[in-house]
Design an enzyme around this catalytic site. Structure first.
Site, PDB file in Angstrom:
ATOM      1  N   GLY A  75     -21.977  22.770  -2.546  1.00 21.93           N
ATOM      2  CA  GLY A  75     -21.488  22.575  -1.402  1.00 21.93           C
ATOM      3  C   GLY A  75     -21.809  23.551  -0.173  1.00 21.93           C
ATOM      4  N   ASP A  76     -21.083  23.056   1.036  1.00 20.47           N
ATOM      5  CA  ASP A  76     -21.433  23.894   2.275  1.00 20.47           C
ATOM      6  C   ASP A  76     -22.572  24.564   2.458  1.00 20.47           C
ATOM      7  OD1 ASP A  76     -18.351  23.522   2.287  1.00 20.47           O
ATOM      8  OD2 ASP A  76     -18.023  25.491   1.096  1.00 20.47           O
TER       9      ASP A  76
ATOM     10  N   GLY B 220     -24.333  23.239   4.930  1.00 23.72           N
ATOM     11  CA  GLY B 220     -24.636  22.900   6.278  1.00 23.72           C
ATOM     12  C   GLY B 220     -25.249  21.372   6.335  1.00 23.72           C
ATOM     13  N   LYS B 221     -24.547  20.696   5.563  1.00 24.55           N
ATOM     14  CA  LYS B 221     -24.688  19.016   5.631  1.00 24.55           C
ATOM     15  C   LYS B 221     -24.278  18.804   7.075  1.00 24.55           C
ATOM     16  CE  LYS B 221     -22.221  18.641   1.971  1.00 24.55           C
ATOM     17  NZ  LYS B 221     -22.160  19.784   1.891  1.00 24.55           N
TER      18      LYS B 221
ATOM     19  N   GLY C 101     -15.502  20.176   4.309  1.00 26.77           N
ATOM     20  CA  GLY C 101     -15.155  20.625   5.389  1.00 26.77           C
ATOM     21  C   GLY C 101     -16.662  20.663   6.265  1.00 26.77           C
ATOM     22  N   HIS C 102     -17.120  19.878   6.882  1.00 23.36           N
ATOM     23  CA  HIS C 102     -18.385  19.900   7.811  1.00 23.36           C
ATOM     24  C   HIS C 102     -18.168  20.454   9.102  1.00 23.36           C
ATOM     25  CE1 HIS C 102     -19.530  16.410   4.694  1.00 23.36           C
ATOM     26  NE2 HIS C 102     -19.368  17.599   4.093  1.00 23.36           N
TER      27      HIS C 102
ATOM     28  N   THR D  45      -9.383  22.017  -3.985  1.00 23.11           N
ATOM     29  CA  THR D  45      -8.666  22.291  -2.577  1.00 23.11           C
ATOM     30  C   THR D  45      -7.290  21.702  -2.299  1.00 23.11           C
ATOM     31  OG1 THR D  45      -9.759  20.043  -1.862  1.00 23.11           O
ATOM     32  CG2 THR D  45     -11.248  21.857  -1.624  1.00 23.11           C
TER      33      THR D  45
ATOM     34  N   GLN E  36     -19.535  17.505  -0.289  1.00 28.17           N
ATOM     35  CA  GLN E  36     -19.762  18.202  -1.664  1.00 28.17           C
ATOM     36  C   GLN E  36     -21.291  18.755  -1.979  1.00 28.17           C
ATOM     37  OE1 GLN E  36     -17.341  15.491  -2.168  1.00 28.17           O
ATOM     38  NE2 GLN E  36     -16.299  17.109  -1.032  1.00 28.17           N
TER      39      GLN E  36
ATOM     40  N   GLY F  71     -10.380  27.915   3.844  1.00 25.51           N
ATOM     41  CA  GLY F  71     -10.453  29.227   3.960  1.00 25.51           C
ATOM     42  C   GLY F  71     -10.680  30.250   3.251  1.00 25.51           C
TER      43      GLY F  71
ATOM     44  N   ARG G 281     -12.688  32.753   0.725  1.00 26.37           N
ATOM     45  CA  ARG G 281     -13.789  33.671   0.690  1.00 26.37           C
ATOM     46  C   ARG G 281     -14.939  32.826  -0.360  1.00 26.37           C
ATOM     47  NH1 ARG G 281     -15.016  39.408   1.469  1.00 26.37           N
ATOM     48  NH2 ARG G 281     -16.610  39.860   0.117  1.00 26.37           N
ATOM     49  N   ARG G 282     -15.935  32.441   0.257  1.00 24.60           N
ATOM     50  CA  ARG G 282     -17.102  31.912  -0.662  1.00 24.60           C
ATOM     51  C   ARG G 282     -17.888  32.834  -1.514  1.00 24.60           C
ATOM     52  NH1 ARG G 282     -19.395  28.443   4.222  1.00 24.60           N
ATOM     53  NH2 ARG G 282     -17.809  26.748   4.297  1.00 24.60           N
TER      54      ARG G 282
ATOM     55  N   LYS H 163     -29.379  28.362   7.322  1.00 23.53           N
ATOM     56  CA  LYS H 163     -28.898  29.867   7.048  1.00 23.53           C
ATOM     57  C   LYS H 163     -30.026  30.902   6.956  1.00 23.53           C
ATOM     58  CE  LYS H 163     -24.178  30.191   6.951  1.00 23.53           C
ATOM     59  NZ  LYS H 163     -22.965  30.002   6.710  1.00 23.53           N
TER      60      LYS H 163
HETATM   61  P1  GDP Z   1     -20.988  21.780   4.988  1.00 17.82           P
HETATM   62  O1  GDP Z   1     -20.010  21.466   4.132  1.00 17.82           O
HETATM   63  O2  GDP Z   1     -22.374  21.286   3.944  1.00 17.82           O
HETATM   64  O3  GDP Z   1     -21.225  20.678   6.077  1.00 17.82           O
HETATM   65  O4  GDP Z   1     -21.313  23.134   5.376  1.00 17.82           O
HETATM   66  P2  GDP Z   1     -19.958  23.930   6.117  1.00 17.82           P
HETATM   67  O5  GDP Z   1     -19.894  23.386   7.529  1.00 17.82           O
HETATM   68  O6  GDP Z   1     -18.738  23.780   5.222  1.00 17.82           O
HETATM   69  O7  GDP Z   1     -20.530  25.232   6.035  1.00 17.82           O
HETATM   70  C1  GDP Z   1     -21.691  25.698   6.591  1.00 17.82           C
HETATM   71  C2  GDP Z   1     -21.334  26.779   7.629  1.00 17.82           C
HETATM   72  O8  GDP Z   1     -22.676  27.523   8.122  1.00 17.82           O
HETATM   73  C3  GDP Z   1     -20.889  26.481   9.057  1.00 17.82           C
HETATM   74  O9  GDP Z   1     -19.907  27.529   9.388  1.00 17.82           O
HETATM   75  C4  GDP Z   1     -21.914  26.327   9.944  1.00 17.82           C
HETATM   76  O10 GDP Z   1     -21.596  26.481  11.125  1.00 17.82           O
HETATM   77  C5  GDP Z   1     -22.806  27.279   9.498  1.00 17.82           C
HETATM   78  N1  GDP Z   1     -24.214  27.119   9.525  1.00 17.82           N
HETATM   79  C6  GDP Z   1     -24.950  26.122   9.361  1.00 17.82           C
HETATM   80  N2  GDP Z   1     -26.342  26.461   9.548  1.00 17.82           N
HETATM   81  C7  GDP Z   1     -26.375  27.477   9.795  1.00 17.82           C
HETATM   82  C8  GDP Z   1     -27.551  28.441  10.161  1.00 17.82           C
HETATM   83  O11 GDP Z   1     -28.705  27.991   9.955  1.00 17.82           O
HETATM   84  N3  GDP Z   1     -27.273  29.622  10.268  1.00 17.82           N
HETATM   85  C9  GDP Z   1     -25.898  30.036  10.314  1.00 17.82           C
HETATM   86  N4  GDP Z   1     -25.897  31.522  10.628  1.00 17.82           N
HETATM   87  N5  GDP Z   1     -25.091  29.150  10.153  1.00 17.82           N
HETATM   88  C10 GDP Z   1     -25.127  28.040   9.887  1.00 17.82           C
HETATM   89  P1  IMO Z   2     -18.197  20.116   1.446  1.00 10.38           P
HETATM   90  O1  IMO Z   2     -18.438  18.783   1.810  1.00 10.38           O
HETATM   91  C1  IMO Z   2     -17.651  23.494  -1.456  1.00 10.38           C
HETATM   92  C2  IMO Z   2     -14.995  22.451  -4.603  1.00 10.38           C
HETATM   93  C3  IMO Z   2     -13.546  23.095  -4.873  1.00 10.38           C
HETATM   94  C4  IMO Z   2     -13.358  23.208  -6.410  1.00 10.38           C
HETATM   95  C5  IMO Z   2     -13.735  21.713  -6.814  1.00 10.38           C
HETATM   96  C6  IMO Z   2     -12.783  20.654  -6.956  1.00 10.38           C
HETATM   97  O2  IMO Z   2     -17.835  20.773   2.674  1.00 10.38           O
HETATM   98  O3  IMO Z   2     -19.451  20.983   0.750  1.00 10.38           O
HETATM   99  P2  IMO Z   2     -11.445  19.039  -5.375  1.00 10.38           P
HETATM  100  O4  IMO Z   2     -10.471  19.556  -4.456  1.00 10.38           O
HETATM  101  O5  IMO Z   2     -12.483  18.431  -4.890  1.00 10.38           O
HETATM  102  O6  IMO Z   2     -10.930  18.463  -6.508  1.00 10.38           O
HETATM  103  O7  IMO Z   2     -11.867  20.629  -5.884  1.00 10.38           O
HETATM  104  O8  IMO Z   2     -14.958  21.257  -5.740  1.00 10.38           O
HETATM  105  N1  IMO Z   2     -15.071  21.803  -3.556  1.00 10.38           N
HETATM  106  C7  IMO Z   2     -15.976  22.013  -2.568  1.00 10.38           C
HETATM  107  N2  IMO Z   2     -16.729  23.342  -2.452  1.00 10.38           N
HETATM  108  N3  IMO Z   2     -17.580  22.504  -0.433  1.00 10.38           N
HETATM  109  C8  IMO Z   2     -17.088  21.349  -0.660  1.00 10.38           C
HETATM  110  O9  IMO Z   2     -17.087  20.091   0.267  1.00 10.38           O
HETATM  111  C9  IMO Z   2     -16.205  21.137  -1.555  1.00 10.38           C
HETATM  112  N4  IMO Z   2     -15.207  19.847  -2.074  1.00 10.38           N
HETATM  113  C10 IMO Z   2     -14.705  20.290  -3.199  1.00 10.38           C
HETATM  114  O10 IMO Z   2     -13.716  24.373  -4.258  1.00 10.38           O
HETATM  115  O11 IMO Z   2     -14.044  24.008  -6.915  1.00 10.38           O
HETATM  116 MG    MG Z   3     -18.266  22.376   3.621  1.00  5.98          MG
END
Ligand code: GDP
Ligand code: IMO
Ligand code: MG
Length: 431
Positions: free
Chosen positions: A12-13, A15-16, A40-41, A129, A224, A302, A304-305, A331
């Protein structure tokens, strides 16, 4: 015409949100097909940041956004998000946001159970979450769920809530030592949600089908990451839905032949929020430096990853499970300034080399990553817009990644902004 799924390859996270927002320019419709507001996108456009939890990340490009049947939806959160977008001048009317009548509702008792279960488990908790995701999917599977179609039928809805709460309150108070909930206040609140959301509720499978049939392009937005998938992830430290590309079909109501390409989003290193094994996790200054420079805090909770090196065992697994046709690496800028970088090419377990991701968590937790070391680059690459202007060592890093996972890189992201991107190949333009 192309219909593309965008999937997270790690935990997850990746940068989708950024990549979906970027690619959505070339699509007519953006569809979420699983998960809920555990996601959280983040999108950054003209220096302004927006985090979406439920509304698909195509909304800032003014595209039709679909919330598919595969989601679990907290209507209160959805309304808040729509109000926020509306206050920023973004059209969130019924033509722009459509909700499947089959999507399941997250109810207050789902959230209460999620919290109370985690609290009861103590240090054995999953680290969810807390949004009620697991308990809602659980009720869906045991055929006790409530869907949008039920929400719109006031009498049946009220009756079902009263009956269901009888059982949930017993469980909450007697087993989880939590507070009981009042059915009448839930019914009153959900009546207001129903009034507000009714114009958006429809058979979205038909809307998507007609869009595709008329020759328009659709983007399927994953939430995710592959290793949080309920079947293919690090169970039980996973979310409660299928995250992999195959679920774009059942979670949106389309046939598999409609999806023409699958882009895997790969963060240039690895992160994880919540618990569960993470072979390349760093516990040193390098991990802290990546966490700080990458601002690695969960966009939903919020938290810490946890940070670690790029893991190509994980990525090869994602290539196979999703049928990835291309990668978007995000990133890359965060790795600038490190003297050396490591890429995990395999795992060692009991002195034997494993090339594939193990199923047993016990085995996975005991795996030692096998690393290859590459030279870093001192330059700040966030202003680079042409591939050939990237420092040689950053290109070497990308080329080695491509070789190890045998999948071409289509997009390179070097900053959070929509424009901080190098597009080598746009799947919507060239298939
Ligand atoms: P998602 O859940 O996959 O949509 O990703 P998140 O939005 O949760 O987390 C990605 C984080 O990295 C966000 O704060 C974005 O603004 C940031 N981000 C995405 N692409 C880049 C990149 O290429 N460089 C940097 N520095 N930040 C990025
Ligand atoms: P995006 O779309 C990162 C993780 C939670 C936990 C596990 C189960 O932003 O990438 P849940 O609430 O789904 O039952 O939690 O999955 N988790 C994520 N981790 N990015 C996410 O979404 C996540 N959605 C759930 O931290 O470990
Ligand atoms: Mg996210």
């Amino acid at each position: 015409m192309a219909n593309i799924a965008v999937i997270g390859t790690q935990w997850g996270d990746e940068g989708k949100g950024k990549v979906v927002d970027l690619l959505a320019e070339h699509a007519d419709m953006v569809v979420r097909f699983q998960g809920g507001n555990n996601a959280g996108h983040t999108m950054v456009v003209d220096g302004k940041q927006f985090i979406s939890h439920l509304v698909p990340s195509g909304i800032l490009q003014n595209k039709t956004c679909i919330i598919g049947n595969g989601l679990v939806v907290d209507p209160e959160v959805l309304i808040e998000e729509m109000d926020y977008l509306n206050s920023k001048g973004i059209d969130v009317g019924p033509d722009k946001i459509k909700i499947s009548e089959r999507a399941h509702l997250i109810m207050p008792y789902h959230k209460a159970i999620d919290h109370a279960r985690e609290a009861k488990k103590g240090d054995k908790k999953i680290g969810t979450t807390g949004r009620g995701i697991g308990p809602t999917y659980e009720d869906k599977a045991t055929r006790r769920g409530l869907r949008f179609v039920d929400l719109l039928d006031e009498e049946t809805f009220s009756e079902r809530v009263r009956t269901i709460l009888d059982e949930k309150n017993f469980y909450l108070t007697n087993y989880l030592a939590a507070e009981s909930l009042n059915p009448e206040s839930i019914i009153d609140n959900y009546r207001l949600y129903a009034e507000r959301l009714a114009p958006h509720v429809t058979n979205v499978s038909i809307s998507i089908y007609e869009t595709i049939k008329s020759g328009k392009q659709v983007l399927f937005e994953g939430a995710q990451g592959t290793h949080l998938d309920i079947d293919h992830g690090t169970y039980p430290y996973v979310t409660s839905s299928n995250v992999v590309a195959g679920n774009a079909c059942s979670g949106a109501g389309v046939g598999p032949k409609e999806i023409t390409g699958v882009i895997g989003i790969v963060k240039a290193y690895t992160t994880r929020v919540g618990r569960g094994p993470f072979p390349t996790e760093l516990f040193d200054d390098v991990g802290d430096a990546i966490q700080e420079k990458g601002a690695e805090f969960g966009a939903t909770t919020g938290r810490r990853r946890r940070c670690g090196w790029l893991d190509t065992v994980l990525l090869r697994n994602a290539v196979r499970l999703n049928g990835l046709t291309g990668l978007a690496v995000t990133k890359l800028d965060v790795l600038g300034g490190l003297d050396t970088l490591k890429i995990c090419t395999g795992y060692e377990h009991n002195e034997q080399r494993l090339n594939d991701f193990p199923t047993s968590l016990k085995v996975l937790a005991a795996c030692k990553p096998v690393y290859e070391t590459l030279s870093g680059w001192p330059e700040d690459i966030s202003s680079v817009r042409e591939y050939n202007n990237l420092p040689d060592n950053s290109m070497n890093y990308l080329k080695r990644l491509e070789e190890l996972v045998e999948t071409p890189i289509h997009i390179i992201s070097i900053g959070p902004g929509r424009d901080e991107t190098i597009v080598l190949h746009n799947p919507f333009l060239t298939g």
